[in-house]
Design a protein around this motif. Structure first.
Motif, PDB file in Angstrom:
ATOM      1  N   ASN A   1       7.754  27.975  77.331  1.00 28.89           N
ATOM      2  CA  ASN A   1       8.653  27.227  78.219  1.00 28.89           C
ATOM      3  C   ASN A   1      10.013  26.944  77.589  1.00 28.89           C
ATOM      4  O   ASN A   1      10.734  26.041  78.002  1.00 28.89           O
ATOM      5  CB  ASN A   1       7.998  25.917  78.658  1.00 28.89           C
ATOM      6  CG  ASN A   1       7.800  24.946  77.502  1.00 28.89           C
ATOM      7  OD1 ASN A   1       8.092  25.275  76.349  1.00 28.89           O
ATOM      8  ND2 ASN A   1       7.301  23.755  77.797  1.00 28.89           N
ATOM      9  N   VAL A   2      10.377  27.743  76.586  1.00 30.80           N
ATOM     10  CA  VAL A   2      11.670  27.581  75.909  1.00 30.80           C
ATOM     11  C   VAL A   2      12.797  28.027  76.845  1.00 30.80           C
ATOM     12  O   VAL A   2      12.654  28.978  77.608  1.00 30.80           O
ATOM     13  CB  VAL A   2      11.702  28.409  74.605  1.00 30.80           C
ATOM     14  CG1 VAL A   2      13.080  28.338  73.943  1.00 30.80           C
ATOM     15  CG2 VAL A   2      10.612  27.934  73.652  1.00 30.80           C
ATOM     16  N   LEU A   3      13.920  27.339  76.789  1.00 34.75           N
ATOM     17  CA  LEU A   3      15.105  27.724  77.540  1.00 34.75           C
ATOM     18  C   LEU A   3      15.996  28.561  76.624  1.00 34.75           C
ATOM     19  O   LEU A   3      16.651  28.039  75.712  1.00 34.75           O
ATOM     20  CB  LEU A   3      15.850  26.479  78.019  1.00 34.75           C
ATOM     21  CG  LEU A   3      17.026  26.680  78.976  1.00 34.75           C
ATOM     22  CD1 LEU A   3      16.602  27.440  80.226  1.00 34.75           C
ATOM     23  CD2 LEU A   3      17.640  25.332  79.349  1.00 34.75           C
ATOM     24  N   TYR A   4      16.017  29.869  76.830  1.00 29.98           N
ATOM     25  CA  TYR A   4      16.753  30.790  75.961  1.00 29.98           C
ATOM     26  C   TYR A   4      18.177  30.977  76.470  1.00 29.98           C
ATOM     27  O   TYR A   4      18.393  31.235  77.657  1.00 29.98           O
ATOM     28  CB  TYR A   4      16.044  32.140  75.881  1.00 29.98           C
ATOM     29  CG  TYR A   4      14.720  32.067  75.152  1.00 29.98           C
ATOM     30  CD1 TYR A   4      14.676  32.087  73.760  1.00 29.98           C
ATOM     31  CD2 TYR A   4      13.521  31.939  75.858  1.00 29.98           C
ATOM     32  CE1 TYR A   4      13.463  32.005  73.086  1.00 29.98           C
ATOM     33  CE2 TYR A   4      12.309  31.857  75.195  1.00 29.98           C
ATOM     34  CZ  TYR A   4      12.285  31.887  73.807  1.00 29.98           C
ATOM     35  OH  TYR A   4      11.077  31.800  73.137  1.00 29.98           O
ATOM     36  N   GLU A   5      19.151  30.889  75.570  1.00 27.70           N
ATOM     37  CA  GLU A   5      20.557  31.008  75.930  1.00 27.70           C
ATOM     38  C   GLU A   5      21.101  32.395  75.605  1.00 27.70           C
ATOM     39  O   GLU A   5      20.783  32.972  74.566  1.00 27.70           O
ATOM     40  CB  GLU A   5      21.385  29.953  75.194  1.00 27.70           C
ATOM     41  CG  GLU A   5      21.061  28.529  75.607  1.00 27.70           C
ATOM     42  CD  GLU A   5      22.092  27.530  75.099  1.00 27.70           C
ATOM     43  OE1 GLU A   5      23.253  27.938  74.906  1.00 27.70           O
ATOM     44  OE2 GLU A   5      21.726  26.364  74.896  1.00 27.70           O
ATOM     45  N   LEU A   6      21.935  32.894  76.506  1.00 29.32           N
ATOM     46  CA  LEU A   6      22.675  34.126  76.245  1.00 29.32           C
ATOM     47  C   LEU A   6      23.843  33.817  75.321  1.00 29.32           C
ATOM     48  O   LEU A   6      24.525  32.805  75.492  1.00 29.32           O
ATOM     49  CB  LEU A   6      23.206  34.722  77.545  1.00 29.32           C
ATOM     50  CG  LEU A   6      22.182  35.339  78.507  1.00 29.32           C
ATOM     51  CD1 LEU A   6      22.819  35.580  79.867  1.00 29.32           C
ATOM     52  CD2 LEU A   6      21.653  36.644  77.940  1.00 29.32           C
ATOM     53  N   THR A   7      24.078  34.688  74.354  1.00 27.10           N
ATOM     54  CA  THR A   7      25.191  34.468  73.434  1.00 27.10           C
ATOM     55  C   THR A   7      26.308  35.493  73.615  1.00 27.10           C
ATOM     56  O   THR A   7      27.478  35.139  73.710  1.00 27.10           O
ATOM     57  CB  THR A   7      24.699  34.503  71.974  1.00 27.10           C
ATOM     58  OG1 THR A   7      24.021  35.750  71.725  1.00 27.10           O
ATOM     59  CG2 THR A   7      23.743  33.345  71.715  1.00 27.10           C
ATOM     60  N   ASP A   8      25.956  36.772  73.706  1.00 25.14           N
ATOM     61  CA  ASP A   8      27.003  37.805  73.801  1.00 25.14           C
ATOM     62  C   ASP A   8      26.687  38.907  74.811  1.00 25.14           C
ATOM     63  O   ASP A   8      27.339  39.941  74.823  1.00 25.14           O
ATOM     64  CB  ASP A   8      27.260  38.422  72.421  1.00 25.14           C
ATOM     65  CG  ASP A   8      25.978  38.934  71.773  1.00 25.14           C
ATOM     66  OD1 ASP A   8      24.953  39.069  72.478  1.00 25.14           O
ATOM     67  OD2 ASP A   8      25.995  39.196  70.549  1.00 25.14           O
ATOM     68  N   PHE A   9      25.662  38.704  75.639  1.00 27.02           N
ATOM     69  CA  PHE A   9      25.245  39.668  76.653  1.00 27.02           C
ATOM     70  C   PHE A   9      24.714  40.970  76.057  1.00 27.02           C
ATOM     71  O   PHE A   9      24.663  41.992  76.742  1.00 27.02           O
ATOM     72  CB  PHE A   9      26.377  39.952  77.656  1.00 27.02           C
ATOM     73  CG  PHE A   9      26.762  38.745  78.458  1.00 27.02           C
ATOM     74  CD1 PHE A   9      25.965  38.299  79.504  1.00 27.02           C
ATOM     75  CD2 PHE A   9      27.904  38.026  78.139  1.00 27.02           C
ATOM     76  CE1 PHE A   9      26.317  37.169  80.229  1.00 27.02           C
ATOM     77  CE2 PHE A   9      28.255  36.892  78.864  1.00 27.02           C
ATOM     78  CZ  PHE A   9      27.457  36.461  79.912  1.00 27.02           C
TER      79      PHE A   9
END
Length: 353
Positions: free
Chosen positions: A37-45
């Motif tokens: 259930n981690v919320l993963y963030e985009l950094t550089d596509f």
């Protein structure tokens, strides 16, 4: 093995992220089910997975491919009709507020702050329990040429939508995108006013200028009428060849948000929206879809991203529909409000609001 919607029910009960979607004009329903259930963030596509990005780009998340189970099933939605007749109610306060907002936008255009701005509003309703399978099959059956989806993350919420607008599609370094503007109820014979034609020209010109920085070999179609459910738009198809795979992130940042959902010049229109709309768009007019992976073929470096239009956010028993329209110097506030009502019908009918 669980069926796709059995997996949806299990995932939702366990409060684990998932997305179920159908691409335009396909017979496949795809489910991506995250294992934590981690919320993963985009950094550089450069990441691979299903992207979910906000209008103002402050929230850029994704469901990672390597941490997910993928289901692909054939769509069977032949009996999922809904009525074309929907009861409508008029909230005079909402009408007045939106017309006042449009008037402010027209005045700002007259004062040369920008040439176009896209203004929106939110309307909320109480609802009962949702049947995910019924919702997705209604979306697919009634809007087969839209990108239909149900997205859930316990740290974001639950969103559904049927968007007619491609953001970017990439395959073998060839990019495809569209300019989409103008809105009216679909009819066999359609005439577009100068205001709508001008709006379409502005959108197309901006996209071509943005694409030119990172691509070559541009190809542009003639504008044509495009049917999206009961709504019609003016559409122009654009394709080009990406100069380098490493330019994808830069291209996305240059295009998002497009003038079809923000305005021109982009930064001026965006600031006006943030200062005057009076609510947070969140992921409405952001973008979503497959990033650097085709989940049907698992081919790498392919992306299929869509602008998040005709969408609804659901929190507990409250559904919030987001709708907007492009404002130019020739806009008429009363007509713009009616346009938002017509657009809201696309998603309201799915859950019988």
């Amino acid at each position: 093995m669980l069926s796709l919607f059995q997996k949806v029910a299990q995932q939702f009960q366990n409060k684990l992220p998932f997305v179920v979607y159908c691409k335009p004009n396909t017979k496949k329903m795809i489910g991506i089910f995250q294992n934590d259930n981690v919320l993963y963030e985009l950094t550089d596509f450069d990441e691979s997975g299903f992207a979910f990005v906000a209008f103002d780009s402050t929230k850029k998340y994704f469901i990672p491919e390597e941490l997910s189970d993928v289901y692909v099933e054939k769509v069977n939605s032949a009996t999922y009709y809904f009525t074309d007749e929907m009861p409508t109610t008029t909230n005079e306060i909402a009408v007045k507020n939106f017309e006042t907002l449009v008037e402010k936008g027209i005045l700002a255009i007259a004062e040369n702050e920008f040439k176009k701005v896209v203004l929106s509003r939110k309307e909320s309703f109480e609802i009962g329990n949702l049947d995910f399978e019924k919702v997705m099959n209604r979306l697919h059956f009634n809007y087969p040429n839209a990108f239909n989806y149900c997205f859930f993350h316990p740290k974001i919420g639950f969103w559904i939508g049927a968007t007619p607008e491609q953001f970017i599609q990439i395959a073998n370094e060839t990019i495809k995108t569209v300019a989409l503007a103008g809105t009216q109820l679909f009819a066999e014979t359609i005439s577009w006013e100068n205001k709508e034609k001008q709006e379409q020209y502005l959108v197309t010109d901006f996209i071509l200028e943005s694409v030119r920085l990172y691509c070559h070999n541009q190809q542009v179609s003639q504008p044509y009428t495009f049917k999206a459910g009961a709504i019609a738009h003016i559409k122009t198809d654009i394709s080009a060849t990406l100069n380098s795979k490493s330019d994808l992130g830069k291209l996305i940042e240059a295009l998002h948000p497009t003038p079809a959902v923000c305005g021109l010049p982009k930064e001026n229109a965006k600031q006006f929206i943030l200062d005057n709309e009076g609510y947070n768009r969140k992921f409405y007019t952001g973008f979503l879809g497959e990033l650097n992976i085709d989940f049907t073929t698992f081919k790498r470096d392919n992306s299929d991203l869509f602008v998040n239009l005709r969408c609804m956010e659901i929190n507990d028993k409250v559904a919030s529909i987001y709708v907007g329209c492009g404002i130019t110097k020739d806009s008429i506030p009363k007509k713009e409000y009616i346009e938002t009502v017509n657009k809201s019908m696309t998603i309201r009918k799915v859950i019988n609001l």
